[in-house]
Enzyme design. Structure first.
Site, PDB file in Angstrom:
ATOM      1  CG  LEU A  31     -22.445   6.750 -33.125  1.00  0.00           C
ATOM      2  CD1 LEU A  31     -22.091   5.946 -31.884  1.00  0.00           C
ATOM      3  CD2 LEU A  31     -23.469   6.000 -33.964  1.00  0.00           C
ATOM      4  N   GLY A  32     -23.177  11.353 -32.932  1.00  0.00           N
ATOM      5  CA  GLY A  32     -23.752  12.563 -32.362  1.00  0.00           C
ATOM      6  C   GLY A  32     -22.655  13.484 -31.882  1.00  0.00           C
ATOM      7  N   GLY A  62     -21.923  17.041 -28.998  1.00  0.00           N
ATOM      8  CA  GLY A  62     -22.404  17.867 -27.907  1.00  0.00           C
ATOM      9  C   GLY A  62     -21.337  18.882 -27.527  1.00  0.00           C
ATOM     10  N   GLY A  63     -21.486  19.486 -26.339  1.00  0.00           N
ATOM     11  CA  GLY A  63     -20.527  20.488 -25.915  1.00  0.00           C
ATOM     12  C   GLY A  63     -19.133  19.932 -25.705  1.00  0.00           C
ATOM     13  CG  PHE A  64     -18.783  15.684 -25.233  1.00  0.00           C
ATOM     14  CD1 PHE A  64     -18.294  14.884 -26.244  1.00  0.00           C
ATOM     15  CD2 PHE A  64     -20.127  15.612 -24.914  1.00  0.00           C
ATOM     16  CE1 PHE A  64     -19.126  14.018 -26.927  1.00  0.00           C
ATOM     17  CE2 PHE A  64     -20.965  14.743 -25.599  1.00  0.00           C
ATOM     18  CZ  PHE A  64     -20.463  13.946 -26.602  1.00  0.00           C
ATOM     19  N   GLY A  65     -17.650  17.506 -27.650  1.00  0.00           N
ATOM     20  CA  GLY A  65     -17.026  17.084 -28.894  1.00  0.00           C
ATOM     21  C   GLY A  65     -17.967  16.170 -29.663  1.00  0.00           C
ATOM     22  CB  VAL A  96     -20.257  10.076 -29.650  1.00  0.00           C
ATOM     23  CG1 VAL A  96     -20.234   8.573 -29.402  1.00  0.00           C
ATOM     24  CG2 VAL A  96     -20.154  10.822 -28.330  1.00  0.00           C
ATOM     25  CE  LYS A 109     -18.400  11.253 -23.734  1.00  0.00           C
ATOM     26  NZ  LYS A 109     -18.638  11.615 -22.307  1.00  0.00           N
ATOM     27  CG  ASP A 132     -25.678  15.818 -16.856  1.00  0.00           C
ATOM     28  OD1 ASP A 132     -26.753  16.431 -16.740  1.00  0.00           O
ATOM     29  OD2 ASP A 132     -24.946  15.903 -17.847  1.00  0.00           O
TER      30      ASP A 132
END
Length: 653
Positions: free
Chosen positions: A346-347, A349-352, A354, A369, A465
Site C-alpha cells: 500500500l505504501g 515510509g521511513g518506518f518500513g 504497509v 505495517k 504528528d
C-alpha cells in the site's frame, strides 16, 4: 612516438569516453573528466562505480558543470547492479536533478539512498527531483515485483511508482530484475510545455519502449530552481551491493544523444572481468582479519542481545504488552499478504512498508505495517503505538487490531482503509477530487477524534504528528487519524513529559520548534494547518514564484489581507458553502496562531464547527500579535483558549 602523436592519441581516448557540448554531454564509458565524485564513488574499469561493496556507504556523482536551464530535458543511462546474493540487494540508485550538491552532504545510506535523512525528507527546501531504482527486497520472501521504479520530489515517498519492467510492442508488461547483474537501460524525459515526466526501462541493447513505464504530470519549474546539477546517488545498507553506471547521455533541452553500444559493450566486459577477479581471489592477509572480526562482532551482538532481553524481561517491556489487542502469529500475516508480496503493498515510509492483507480465518481486510530493522521508528515507538492505540476506541481513529514480531521485525495490524491517505487523495496523486461536503466531514471527524484524545479519554493523548498523510479514509470517505508512534500520554491536569522535537515541518508550532515541548496547543496548531490544507488544497509549505518556501498560514493570511479570504479556497472545488469555507479558513488561522494562549481547545473547535458556538470576529492583523494578553482581549473579548501551561518539562523522548 613523437610528442604531437602522443597528444593526439590522448585526445582520441578522451573523445571515446566522453563528448561534451554546451547543449549536453555523452559518456560512452567514464573517465574523471567533468565529474564531481562524492562518498565512495569512483571510476573503475571505465565505469562509474557509485558504491564499491562496502556496508552502509553512500556514493554520488554529478556532472561538474551547473546547467542554467533544464526546461525540457532528456537523459538515458545504462546501469549494472551486482548484488551479493542472487535474490538480495541494497538499496538501489537514483538519477537526480538537484539545486545544489552541498544539500546532499547530510544524507544517510540505506533507505535514504544518499539523497535525504530522517529529518529533511519531505521538505520542499530540498528542491530535488529523482528517479529511483529501488532494489531492497524482502529478506524472507522473493518476489520479482519487489524492486520498483519511482519518481521522487523532495521526499522518499514517490509520487508515482511501478514494478520494474517494460512494455513490449504488443502492450504486454515484462518484468525486469534490477539486481540481475545484467546491464539495463533507462530513459527519463521531461516536457516543460505539458509538464509530463516519462520514465522507460529496457534490457541492454533493446530499443526504447514505445509505451513508458511511468508517465506523470509534474511542474518541475515550480519544484526546481533555474540552475541545477544532474547526477546519481546510491547507497548500501547491510548488504554489499555494487552499483555502476556504464554509460550516460544528457541533454538540457531536447532529446539526449544515443549511446555508443559498441564502446559500452567493451566497458561491460571489463567490469565483468574485474568482478570475476575480485570473487576468485581473496588474499589470505585480508581473509584472516575479516573472519576474526566477523567472529568478534557476532559474539558482541549475542552478548548485547542477551543483556537487552534480560533487561527487557525485568522491566516488563518484553513484548507481552498490555495493549488491549490480540497478537497475531507471523505465519498468519505472511499468509494474509501472500508472503508480503509487492502486489499487496500500500505504501512505504521511513518506518518500513504497509501491506494490505486478508486474514485467512475471518476473511477480514487488514492493513499491516511492517517496521523494518533499519527503520528510524524503533522499539520505543512500536510499544508506544501498541500501548496507546490498543486502548483507544473512536470512530475517527484508526483501529489497532493487534501486533506481531518476528526476529528483528515488528508488525502492527489495523483496520483496512480502502481509500488510502487523505494526502494522496487531496493532492491529486490518485486523480480523485474531494467535494466540499466530504472535506468538511473529514475536518469535523478528525476534530472529534482529537477532542476525544485531549479531553474525553481517561488520559490525555498528545498525538504530535497530525498531518494529511496520517489521516486515512474508510469506505465511506470518513477520516480516521492514525500513526500514534510519536504520541505521548499523561494524566489530566499534568504536563506531557517530552522534550524531544517531533513532527513534520509545516505542522510544527513555533514554541515546539523553539523548546521541543509538546502540548495540546501544539496539536491544535497542527490541526489548524491541517484544516487550511484541506480547504485550500495546498501543502503546508510551498515555494513562491521566487523559489522561496512560504508557509500555508502566511499565504492564506496574505490572500485575506488582499481581499476576500475565500480566494484561497481550492480552485478545484466547483461548489462549496461560502459560510462554511470562511469558518474553516478563519478557524484554521486561529488554531495556528503564533501565540499558543490564543488557540482554542479541541472541544471548543468542535463546537465552532457544528455551530454550537459562533466564532469570534477578528481581522488579519490579529494573527501577527505577540503573546500579550491585553492585545488579545482587545481584539477578541471572549475567546476561550487552551491556556496551556508551559512549565519546565523533563524526561521523555
Amino acid at each position: 612516438m613523437p610528442p604531437h602523436s602522443l597528444l593526439l592519441c590522448l585526445l582520441f581516448l578522451v573523445q571515446i569516453s566522453m563528448s561534451y557540448s554546451i547543449g549536453g554531454f555523452t559518456y560512452d564509458g567514464f573517465s574523471d573528466s567533468m565529474l564531481r565524485l562524492d562518498g565512495v564513488a569512483s571510476i573503475s574499469s571505465r565505469s562509474l562505480m557509485l558504491t564499491d561493496g562496502t556496508l552502509q556507504s553512500i556514493g554520488r556523482a554529478f556532472f561538474a558543470r551547473r546547467f542554467d536551464s533544464v526546461s525540457s530535458f532528456s537523459t538515458t543511462f545504462v546501469f549494472v547492479i551486482t548484488p551479493p546474493y542472487p535474490d538480495r540487494s541494497s538499496h538501489g540508485l537514483a538519477f537526480t536533478v538537484s539545486a545544489t550538491t552541498d544539500s546532499l552532504l547530510d544524507a544517510l545510506p540505506s533507505q535514504y539512498m544518499g539523497m535525504f535523512n530522517f529529518e529533511n525528507t519531505g521538505n520542499v527546501t530540498n528542491r530535488l527531483f529523482a528517479v529511483e531504482l529501488d532494489t531492497i527486497l524482502s529478506t524472507e520472501f522473493r518476489d520479482p515485483d519487489s524492486n520498483h521504479v519511482g519518481i521522487d520530489v523532495n521526499s522518499l515517498e514517490s509520487v508515482s511508482t511501478h514494478a520494474a519492467g517494460y512494455y513490449t510492442p504488443n502492450g504486454t508488461f515484462s518484468p525486469l530484475k534490477l539486481i540481475s547483474g545484467e546491464p539495463i537501460q533507462v530513459w527519463v524525459d521531461y516536457d516543460d510545455s505539458s509538464h509530463l515526466v516519462n520514465v522507460s526501462l529496457a534490457p541492454y541493447l533493446q530499443h526504447k519502449p514505445q509505451r513508458p513505464l511511468l508517465s506523470t504530470t509534474l511542474n518541475l519549474t515550480s519544484i526546481l530552481p533555474s540552475s541545477v546539477y544532474v547526477g546519481f546517488a546510491s547507497a548500501t545498507g547491510t548488504l554489499r551491493s555494487i552499483h555502476r553506471i556504464i554509460g550516460w547521455s544528457f541533454s538540457p533541452d531536447g532529446e539526449a544523444k544515443p549511446l555508443d553500444y559498441s564502446a559500452l559493450s567493451e566497458v561491460i566486459q571489463d567490469v565483468r572481468r574485474a568482478d570475476q577477479r575480485s570473487r576468485s581471489h581473496i588474499p589470505r592477509k585480508v581473509l584472516i582479519p575479516v573472519v576474526t572480526m566477523s567472529v568478534t562482532i557476532t559474539l558482541v551482538i549475542i552478548l548485547a542481545l542477551y543483556v537487552y532481553m534480560k533487561k527487557a524481561r525485568g522491566s516488563g517491556e518484553y513484548w507481552e504488552i498490555d495493549c488491549g489487542s490480540s497478537s497475531f502469529t507471523y505465519k498468519d500475516l505472511v499468509s494474509a499478504t501472500s508472503g508480503f508480496s509487492d502486489k499487496m503493498l500500500l505504501g512505504k515510509g521511513g518506518f518500513g512498508k504497509v501491506y494490505r492483507g486478508v486474514l485467512q480465518t475471518s476473511k477480514q481486510n487488514v492493513a499491516i505495517k511492517r517496521v523494518s530493522p533499519e527503520s528510524k521508528q524503533g522499539m520505543k515507538e512500536f510499544i508506544a503505538e501498541i500501548t496507546i492505540l490498543g486502548h483507544l476506541r473512536h470512530r475517527n481513529l484508526v483501529q489497532l487490531l493487534g501486533y506481531s514480531r518476528h526476529k528483528s521485525e515488528l508488525l502492527l495490524v489495523y483496520d483496512y482503509m480502502p481509500n488510502g491517505s487523505l494526502d494522496r487523495v487531496l493532492h491529486g496523486q490518485n486523480k480523485q477530487i474531494l467535494d466540499w461536503v466530504c472535506r468538511l466531514n473529514i475536518i469535523k471527524g478528525i476534530a472529534s477524534g482529537l477532542c476525544y484524545l485531549h479531553e474525553e479519554w481517561e488520559k490525555v493523548v498528545i498525538h504530535r504528528d497530525i498531518k494529511t498523510s496520517n489521516v486515512l479514509l474508510d469506505n465511506e470517505m470518513n477520516g480516521r487519524l492514525g500513526d500514534f508512534g510519536l504520541a505521548r500520554l499523561h494524566n489530566h491536569g499534568t504536563d506531557a513529559h517530552t522534550t524531544h522535537l517531533a513532527g513534520t515541518w509545516g505542522y510544527i508550532a513555533p514554541e515546539l520548534a523553539r523548546l521541543g515541548r509538546a502540548t495540546k496547543a501544539t496539536d491544535v496548531f497542527a490541526f489548524g494547518v491541517f484544516m487550511l490544507e484541506v480547504a485550500c488544497g495546498r501543502r503546508p509549505i510551498e515555494a513562491n514564484d521566487y523559489g522561496d518556501p512560504v508557509p500555508l498560514t502566511d499565504w492564506v493570511t496574505n490572500v485575506w489581507e488582499s481581499g476576500s479570504i475565500l480566494k484561497s479556497v481550492d480552485p478545484k472545488l466547483e461548489d462549496y458553502v461560502k459560510e462554511e469555507a470562511e469558518l474553516v479558513l478563519k478557524l484554521g488561522l486561529l488554531c495556528s496562531h503564533q501565540a499558543h494562549i490564543v488557540r482554542p481547545s479541541m472541544r471548543l473547535i468542535v463546537q465552532y464547527l457544528v455551530n454550537d458556538v459562533l466564532l469570534p470576529d477578528f481581522q488579519p492583523s490579529f494573527l501577527s500579535l505577540a503573546s500579550r494578553d491585553e492585545d488579545f482581549d482587545q481584539y477578541i473579548p471572549a475567546c476561550p483558549s487552551i491556556a496551556t501551561t508551559m512549565t519546565g518539562l523533563s524526561g521523555g523522548r
